[in-house]
Structure formats: C-alpha cells, structure tokens
Design a protein around this motif. Sequence first.
Motif, PDB file in Angstrom:
ATOM      1  N   GLU A   1      -5.648   2.347  76.923  1.00 39.18           N
ATOM      2  CA  GLU A   1      -6.692   1.918  75.985  1.00 39.18           C
ATOM      3  C   GLU A   1      -7.577   0.901  76.691  1.00 39.18           C
ATOM      4  O   GLU A   1      -7.129   0.212  77.612  1.00 39.18           O
ATOM      5  CB  GLU A   1      -6.075   1.292  74.733  1.00 39.18           C
TER       6      GLU A   1
ATOM      7  N   LEU B   1     -10.032  -7.605  71.445  1.00 35.93           N
ATOM      8  CA  LEU B   1      -9.950  -7.160  70.045  1.00 35.93           C
ATOM      9  C   LEU B   1      -9.038  -5.938  69.998  1.00 35.93           C
ATOM     10  O   LEU B   1      -9.277  -4.955  70.704  1.00 35.93           O
ATOM     11  CB  LEU B   1     -11.354  -6.805  69.526  1.00 35.93           C
TER      12      LEU B   1
ATOM     13  N   VAL C   1      -6.845  -3.505  67.171  1.00 41.37           N
ATOM     14  CA  VAL C   1      -6.521  -3.185  65.772  1.00 41.37           C
ATOM     15  C   VAL C   1      -5.346  -2.209  65.774  1.00 41.37           C
ATOM     16  O   VAL C   1      -5.298  -1.269  66.587  1.00 41.37           O
ATOM     17  CB  VAL C   1      -7.752  -2.579  65.052  1.00 41.37           C
TER      18      VAL C   1
ATOM     19  N   ARG D   1      -6.960   1.408  61.725  1.00 41.09           N
ATOM     20  CA  ARG D   1      -8.317   1.622  62.255  1.00 41.09           C
ATOM     21  C   ARG D   1      -9.189   2.393  61.262  1.00 41.09           C
ATOM     22  O   ARG D   1      -8.679   3.151  60.447  1.00 41.09           O
ATOM     23  CB  ARG D   1      -8.254   2.369  63.597  1.00 41.09           C
ATOM     24  N   GLY D   2     -10.473   2.174  61.360  1.00 40.16           N
ATOM     25  CA  GLY D   2     -11.413   2.899  60.499  1.00 40.16           C
ATOM     26  C   GLY D   2     -11.490   2.355  59.085  1.00 40.16           C
ATOM     27  O   GLY D   2     -12.049   2.997  58.195  1.00 40.16           O
ATOM     28  N   ARG D   3     -10.954   1.144  58.872  1.00 41.99           N
ATOM     29  CA  ARG D   3     -10.973   0.561  57.524  1.00 41.99           C
ATOM     30  C   ARG D   3     -11.653  -0.802  57.485  1.00 41.99           C
ATOM     31  O   ARG D   3     -11.479  -1.549  56.547  1.00 41.99           O
ATOM     32  CB  ARG D   3      -9.532   0.423  57.000  1.00 41.99           C
ATOM     33  N   GLY D   4     -12.401  -1.105  58.541  1.00 45.28           N
ATOM     34  CA  GLY D   4     -13.176  -2.347  58.503  1.00 45.28           C
ATOM     35  C   GLY D   4     -12.486  -3.562  59.104  1.00 45.28           C
ATOM     36  O   GLY D   4     -13.035  -4.672  59.040  1.00 45.28           O
TER      37      GLY D   4
ATOM     38  N   GLY E   1     -11.791  -4.172  62.345  1.00 43.27           N
ATOM     39  CA  GLY E   1     -12.532  -4.596  63.536  1.00 43.27           C
ATOM     40  C   GLY E   1     -13.821  -5.312  63.153  1.00 43.27           C
ATOM     41  O   GLY E   1     -14.148  -6.366  63.697  1.00 43.27           O
ATOM     42  N   ARG E   2     -14.549  -4.739  62.191  1.00 48.55           N
ATOM     43  CA  ARG E   2     -15.802  -5.362  61.752  1.00 48.55           C
ATOM     44  C   ARG E   2     -15.525  -6.751  61.163  1.00 48.55           C
ATOM     45  O   ARG E   2     -16.262  -7.704  61.425  1.00 48.55           O
ATOM     46  CB  ARG E   2     -16.498  -4.475  60.709  1.00 48.55           C
TER      47      ARG E   2
ATOM     48  N   ARG F   1     -22.315  -0.263  66.157  1.00 52.28           N
ATOM     49  CA  ARG F   1     -22.339  -0.252  64.686  1.00 52.28           C
ATOM     50  C   ARG F   1     -22.238  -1.674  64.130  1.00 52.28           C
ATOM     51  O   ARG F   1     -22.747  -1.942  63.039  1.00 52.28           O
ATOM     52  CB  ARG F   1     -21.173   0.572  64.115  1.00 52.28           C
TER      53      ARG F   1
HETATM   54  C1  LIG Z   1     -12.509  -0.462  68.576  1.00 57.16           C
HETATM   55  C2  LIG Z   1     -11.677  -0.987  67.410  1.00 57.16           C
HETATM   56  C3  LIG Z   1     -11.514  -2.494  67.569  1.00 57.16           C
HETATM   57  C4  LIG Z   1     -12.436  -0.699  66.102  1.00 57.16           C
HETATM   58  O1  LIG Z   1     -11.728  -1.274  65.014  1.00 57.16           O
HETATM   59  P1  LIG Z   1     -11.729  -0.572  63.568  1.00 57.16           P
HETATM   60  O2  LIG Z   1     -11.050  -1.498  62.636  1.00 57.16           O
HETATM   61  O3  LIG Z   1     -11.214   0.797  63.670  1.00 57.16           O
HETATM   62  O4  LIG Z   1     -13.312  -0.516  63.258  1.00 57.16           O
HETATM   63  P2  LIG Z   1     -14.033  -0.618  61.817  1.00 57.16           P
HETATM   64  O5  LIG Z   1     -13.262   0.201  60.833  1.00 57.16           O
HETATM   65  O6  LIG Z   1     -14.243  -2.060  61.467  1.00 57.16           O
HETATM   66  O7  LIG Z   1     -15.418   0.084  62.118  1.00 57.16           O
HETATM   67  C5  LIG Z   1     -16.692  -0.578  62.034  1.00 57.16           C
HETATM   68  C6  LIG Z   1     -17.769   0.467  62.252  1.00 57.16           C
HETATM   69  O8  LIG Z   1     -17.659   1.020  63.567  1.00 57.16           O
HETATM   70  C7  LIG Z   1     -17.489   2.432  63.488  1.00 57.16           C
HETATM   71  N1  LIG Z   1     -16.517   2.825  64.523  1.00 57.16           N
HETATM   72  C8  LIG Z   1     -15.300   2.281  64.768  1.00 57.16           C
HETATM   73  N2  LIG Z   1     -14.714   2.918  65.806  1.00 57.16           N
HETATM   74  C9  LIG Z   1     -15.571   3.900  66.174  1.00 57.16           C
HETATM   75  C10 LIG Z   1     -15.525   4.906  67.160  1.00 57.16           C
HETATM   76  N3  LIG Z   1     -14.477   5.028  67.998  1.00 57.16           N
HETATM   77  N4  LIG Z   1     -16.579   5.751  67.268  1.00 57.16           N
HETATM   78  C11 LIG Z   1     -17.663   5.639  66.449  1.00 57.16           C
HETATM   79  N5  LIG Z   1     -17.767   4.676  65.483  1.00 57.16           N
HETATM   80  C12 LIG Z   1     -16.734   3.828  65.361  1.00 57.16           C
HETATM   81  C13 LIG Z   1     -16.941   2.685  62.112  1.00 57.16           C
HETATM   82  O9  LIG Z   1     -17.238   3.998  61.680  1.00 57.16           O
HETATM   83  C14 LIG Z   1     -17.651   1.632  61.299  1.00 57.16           C
HETATM   84  O10 LIG Z   1     -18.973   2.061  61.041  1.00 57.16           O
HETATM   85  P3  LIG Z   1     -19.734   1.767  59.652  1.00 57.16           P
HETATM   86  O11 LIG Z   1     -18.879   0.783  58.868  1.00 57.16           O
HETATM   87  O12 LIG Z   1     -21.027   1.191  60.045  1.00 57.16           O
HETATM   88  O13 LIG Z   1     -19.800   3.073  58.988  1.00 57.16           O
HETATM   89  C15 LIG Z   1     -10.282  -0.298  67.305  1.00 57.16           C
HETATM   90  O14 LIG Z   1     -10.469   1.087  67.270  1.00 57.16           O
HETATM   91  C16 LIG Z   1      -9.347  -0.632  68.467  1.00 57.16           C
HETATM   92  O15 LIG Z   1      -8.584  -1.589  68.409  1.00 57.16           O
HETATM   93  N6  LIG Z   1      -9.430   0.188  69.555  1.00 57.16           N
HETATM   94  C17 LIG Z   1      -8.566   0.013  70.732  1.00 57.16           C
HETATM   95  C18 LIG Z   1      -8.837  -1.261  71.474  1.00 57.16           C
HETATM   96  C19 LIG Z   1     -10.303  -1.500  71.829  1.00 57.16           C
HETATM   97  O16 LIG Z   1     -11.031  -0.620  72.248  1.00 57.16           O
HETATM   98  N7  LIG Z   1     -10.713  -2.778  71.640  1.00 57.16           N
HETATM   99  C20 LIG Z   1     -12.028  -3.243  71.989  1.00 57.16           C
HETATM  100  C21 LIG Z   1     -12.062  -3.552  73.444  1.00 57.16           C
HETATM  101  S1  LIG Z   1     -13.002  -4.984  73.800  1.00 57.16           S
END
Ligand SMILES: CC(C)(COP(=O)(O)OP(=O)(O)OC[C@H]1O[C@@H](n2cnc3c(N)ncnc32)[C@H](O)[C@@H]1OP(=O)(O)O)[C@@H](O)C(=O)NCCC(=O)NCCS
Length: 150
Positions: free
Chosen positions: A27, A80, A82, A87-90, A92-93, A129
């Motif tokens: 990841e 960061l 999650v 994931r996909g529930r806000g 990260g935001r 986003r």
């Molecule tokens: C990247 C990550 C932090 C996103 O967290 P999450 O809680 O799933 O994201 P959210 O649900 O808050 O999404 C916020 C917005 O981003 C979008 N989004 C999230 N992941 C996405 C993806 N992989 N592709 C496209 N859009 C994405 C969501 O659809 C949402 O959009 P909207 O609310 O405007 O419709 C999470 O997937 C993760 O931990 N990934 C692995 C580790 C990583 O990559 N960390 C960041 C490295 S610095």
Amino acid sequence: MVLRLEELSVDNLGDVLRLPPQAADDEPVAPTVWSVAEAYVHPTAWPRAVTDDGVVVGFVMANWSPEEPEPAFRAGIWRLNVATAARGRGVGRFAVEQVAAEARRRGVDRITVLWDATHARSPEQFYLRCGFRPTGELLGEVVGELDVRV
Ligand SMILES: CC(C)(COP(=O)(O)OP(=O)(O)OC[C@H]1O[C@@H](n2cnc3c(N)ncnc32)[C@H](O)[C@@H]1OP(=O)(O)O)[C@@H](O)C(=O)NCCC(=O)NCCS
C-alpha cells in the motif's frame, strides 16, 4: 458514525498498530508502527487515532514544522491510514478536515501532502476529491496543497 480524533494512548495504541498496511502489504503508505516510532523522535509530529463511536478506524499523522526550509514539509499530512472495512465512508475526509482545523488553530493558511501517483492504489483521487491542488513534485511524489482559510 461518530467520528473523533484522539491522542494516542495505552487504550488505542494496539488498535492503531493493527491498522493496514502491515509489513508485507503493498500500500502507498508506511505501516502505523513506523509512524508511531517516527513520532517518538520527531517532536513536530502530530499523530492521532480516528475513532468511530470509540472504535479505531484510522490513523492520521500531521507535521507542524514552520521553520522547515522545504515549504512542502512545514505543515501538512505525513501519514493517513484507514481500516479496510471503514473505507469509502468519509473517515479519510474527516481526518483531512481535522488536520485543516488544527492548521487554522495554529494560524497556518495551507497544508500539504505528498502522494505516489504511480502506485496501483494511489490515493491521488482521494486527495483531489478533498480539494488538494497538485503544485509540483518532490522525491518522486506529487506535492498537493490545500488552502485551509475559511
Ligand atoms: C486513501 C484513503 C485514506 C481514503 O480514505 P477513505 O476513508 O476511504 O476516503 P473517504 O471515504 O473519506 O473519501 C473521500 C472522497 O474521496 C473519494 N475517494 C476515496 N478513495 C478513492 C479512490 N481510491 N478513488 C477515487 N476516489 C476516492 C471518495 O469517493 C470520496 O469522494 P466524495 O465524498 O467527494 O464523493 C484510504 O483508502 C486508505 O487508507 N488507503 C490506503 C493508505 C493510503 O493510501 N493512504 C494515503 C497515503 S498518504
């Protein structure tokens, strides 16, 4: 969901360390065990657990280092993570918004983050986003900037 940011404690540390990725996972972010160790030696690090109704669902580490010569490292998101099921529930935001709020409390106008745009699971779309604007490259990664002024 009742999302909160919590300081690391004896109660939540184990759950934070069990968040993905673990050592063998592919990841684009370091395992939380690295981040917690780095926070131990970097006084500018700001590590926090994200909880949902008291359950750890994520981890975010910011860095507040206004004297840093490299502007991209002065204020922003360092890590960061999650939980996969959350994931996909806000979550990260929410973490990004909380770091932005902390920046405002500190009188900081913008935060940065670096992401790997080439990784198969790049978080690029997530950061876009959330409003980050790509401003350049550093260490082979994209530098994104978010204006946090209200
Ligand atoms: C990247 C990550 C932090 C996103 O967290 P999450 O809680 O799933 O994201 P959210 O649900 O808050 O999404 C916020 C917005 O981003 C979008 N989004 C999230 N992941 C996405 C993806 N992989 N592709 C496209 N859009 C994405 C969501 O659809 C949402 O959009 P909207 O609310 O405007 O419709 C999470 O997937 C993760 O931990 N990934 C692995 C580790 C990583 O990559 N960390 C960041 C490295 S610095």
